[in-house]
Design an enzyme around this catalytic site. Structure first.
Site, mmCIF file in Angstrom:
data_model
loop_
_atom_site.group_PDB
_atom_site.id
_atom_site.type_symbol
_atom_site.label_atom_id
_atom_site.label_comp_id
_atom_site.label_asym_id
_atom_site.label_seq_id
_atom_site.Cartn_x
_atom_site.Cartn_y
_atom_site.Cartn_z
ATOM 1 N N GLU A 84 2.837 -2.077 2.702
ATOM 2 C CA GLU A 84 2.087 -1.563 1.549
ATOM 3 C C GLU A 84 2.805 -0.392 0.890
ATOM 4 O O GLU A 84 2.712 -0.210 -0.331
ATOM 5 C CB GLU A 84 0.676 -1.162 1.982
ATOM 6 C CG GLU A 84 -0.154 -2.292 2.572
ATOM 7 C CD GLU A 84 -0.280 -3.489 1.654
ATOM 8 O OE1 GLU A 84 -0.145 -3.332 0.420
ATOM 9 O OE2 GLU A 84 -0.493 -4.604 2.158
ATOM 10 N N HIS A 90 5.096 -1.722 -1.745
ATOM 11 C CA HIS A 90 4.397 -1.966 -3.008
ATOM 12 C C HIS A 90 4.126 -0.647 -3.748
ATOM 13 O O HIS A 90 4.358 -0.540 -4.956
ATOM 14 C CB HIS A 90 3.058 -2.672 -2.743
ATOM 15 C CG HIS A 90 3.185 -4.076 -2.263
ATOM 16 N ND1 HIS A 90 3.989 -5.019 -2.865
ATOM 17 C CD2 HIS A 90 2.576 -4.723 -1.218
ATOM 18 C CE1 HIS A 90 3.869 -6.174 -2.235
ATOM 19 N NE2 HIS A 90 3.024 -6.018 -1.226
#
Length: 452
Positions: free
Chosen positions: A23, A26
């Site tokens: 994550e 991202h």
């Protein structure tokens, strides 16, 4: 119970670490592209902890530790003020959106390389691909105890695990395996193992033993631990004796002793049992006595016991200096990726069983076992899991990163985004596929817990 809690703990630690890196990939690229990130969550469900930074991003740790997400400002999900539309994900160029989506799997790939680098610098203890015993087709192929496998079908192998994987691959593809070995006299030999002769529906997890191969580290030394009072071995053998032959038959492991004692008893009369005692080889006379086994069946016995727990010593180490570990980590990552993609291809084509798909229960068990073996093994497990997350997320399944990348590639080709209706339909298809895969993974996990 300790294993259960240990498995749960190490699964949470492993997935928490890998999901955070995924994550963060991202998040980091989204911020570089000028996208406003609303929430960075490790886990799903109700937040257990939350903090907001100056940019307005909420960082959260949620109750269900089986994933995570990065929520970005997007007009398709929330009302966006006109002043912030330039910060919305859907207002970015297709190449920027591709970069943001691909950054998660890329982060897992980089983490895999970094973990393997650390493992090689630390040094990974392992087991060499040395053969301990051969029977059946392996024996007929000319393989012998003491042979060390150097390559399978031209692919170099350094450990028994690598050799087993290469043999499994050859067996699933239905062809014979060419083994380059170094025998006990350091003579290079080439042998052909006829894996194409394995019966249909063979257990893909047991290719080596089905082919008649037992790796040396599998064999528990026949070192006497206990002697039953009044048994045939009392006064003949001593605790610590290493049994090397029974009635002229070589003993390579403790599992062979009962079979040879049974044969000696059926032959009748005394026989010779050879042992190593304090570095000296002795030949001692012994006569088995008839008793009963654990099921109450009559059997011939000499009354010796071997240690219940067998922890074989590592006999090889994969270790490199900091610079040499870089190409080693890259090469290992490429090998692992090739094996993973090859297994996926074989599952799709039907050459490999669906039982190779595993879920969180298996992950938890392997995480616990790896952590117990030491930091080197745990780093390897984390690297393999990180690479698996990278590959799985790149599958062209809607709701996964690969599905979004597929949408954007279609957008590049047609010059305009897919309609919301088409993307919504894709999401339903993706959910169905993912639910099916998860159901199969849980089924295989549960099946693996059932005693065979």
């Amino acid at each position: 119970m300790a294993d259960f809690f240990g498995s749960v703990w190490w699964m949470i630690v492993s997935l928490g670490l890998l999901v955070t890196f995924h994550e963060f990939g991202h998040y980091w690229v989204a911020r570089r592209c000028g996208i406003k990130v609303l929430r960075f969550s490790v886990g799903f469900g109700r937040p257990l902890w939350m903090r907001r930074n100056r940019a307005g991003t909420e960082f959260a740790i949620a109750a269900i530790p089986l994933g995570g997400y990065v929520k970005m400002l997007d007009e398709r999900e929330v009302d966006v003020p006109a002043a912030e539309r330039h910060l919305a994900f859907n207002h970015k160029t297709v190449w920027q959106r591709i970069a943001v989506v691909a950054a998660g799997p890329a982060a897992n790939l980089l983490l895999c390389i970094a973990l393997l680098w650390a493992m090689f610098v630390l040094g990974k203890q392992d087991y060499s691909a040395t053969i301990g015993r051969t029977t059946g087709m392996a024996q007929a192929a000319g393989l012998q105890a003491g042979d060390r496998v150097l390559a399978v079908d031209g692919r170099r192998v350094a450990t028994a695990a690598e050799a087993s994987m290469a043999l499994t691959t050859a067996a699933m593809d239905g062809h014979d395996a060419r083994l380059d070995v170094l025998d006990s006299l350091d003579q290079a030999r080439t042998r052909s193992l006829p894996l194409s002769q394995l019966p249909a529906g063979f257990d893909e997890r047991r290719v080596a033993p089905l082919a008649g191969l037992a790796w040396q580290f599998w064999l528990q030394p026949a070192e006497v631990d206990t002697i039953q009072p009044g048994a045939a071995a009392q006064g003949v053998l001593l605790p610590g004796d290493l049994i090397v032959a029974v009635d002229g038959q070589r003993i390579d492991g403790a599992d062979q002793v009962a079979t040879q004692v049974q044969a000696l008893g059926q032959r009748g009369g005394p026989g010779m049992i050879e042992v190593l005692r304090a570095g000296e080889r002795l030949a001692l006379e012994i006569t088995p006595r008839q008793g009963r086994d654990g099921r109450g069946q009559p059997t011939w016995q000499i009354g010796v016991g071997f240690p219940e727990q067998h922890a074989p010593a590592y006999d090889t180490q994969l270790k490199f200096g900091p610079l040499a570990a870089i190409p080693a980590a890259l090469g290992e990552t490429a090998r692992m990726a090739g094996d993973s993609l090859g297994m996926m291809r074989r599952i799709v084509t039907g050459n490999a069983s669906l039982q190779n798909i595993s879920g969180p229960v298996t992950i938890a068990r392997v995480a616990n076992i790896s952590a117990k073996r030491g930091l080197d093994w745990f780093l390897y497990f984390l690297a393999l899991l990180s690479l698996s997350l990278c590959i799985i997320n790149l599958l062209p399944i809607p709701i996964l990163d690969g599905g979004h990348l597929l949408y954007y590639l279609i957008e590049l080709v047609k010059g305009s985004p897919l309609s919301e209706r088409a993307m919504a339909a894709g999401q339903y298809v993706g959910l169905a596929l993912l639910a099916g895969l998860m159901g199969l993974a849980f089924y295989n996990d549960i099946l693996g817990l059932v005693p065979r």
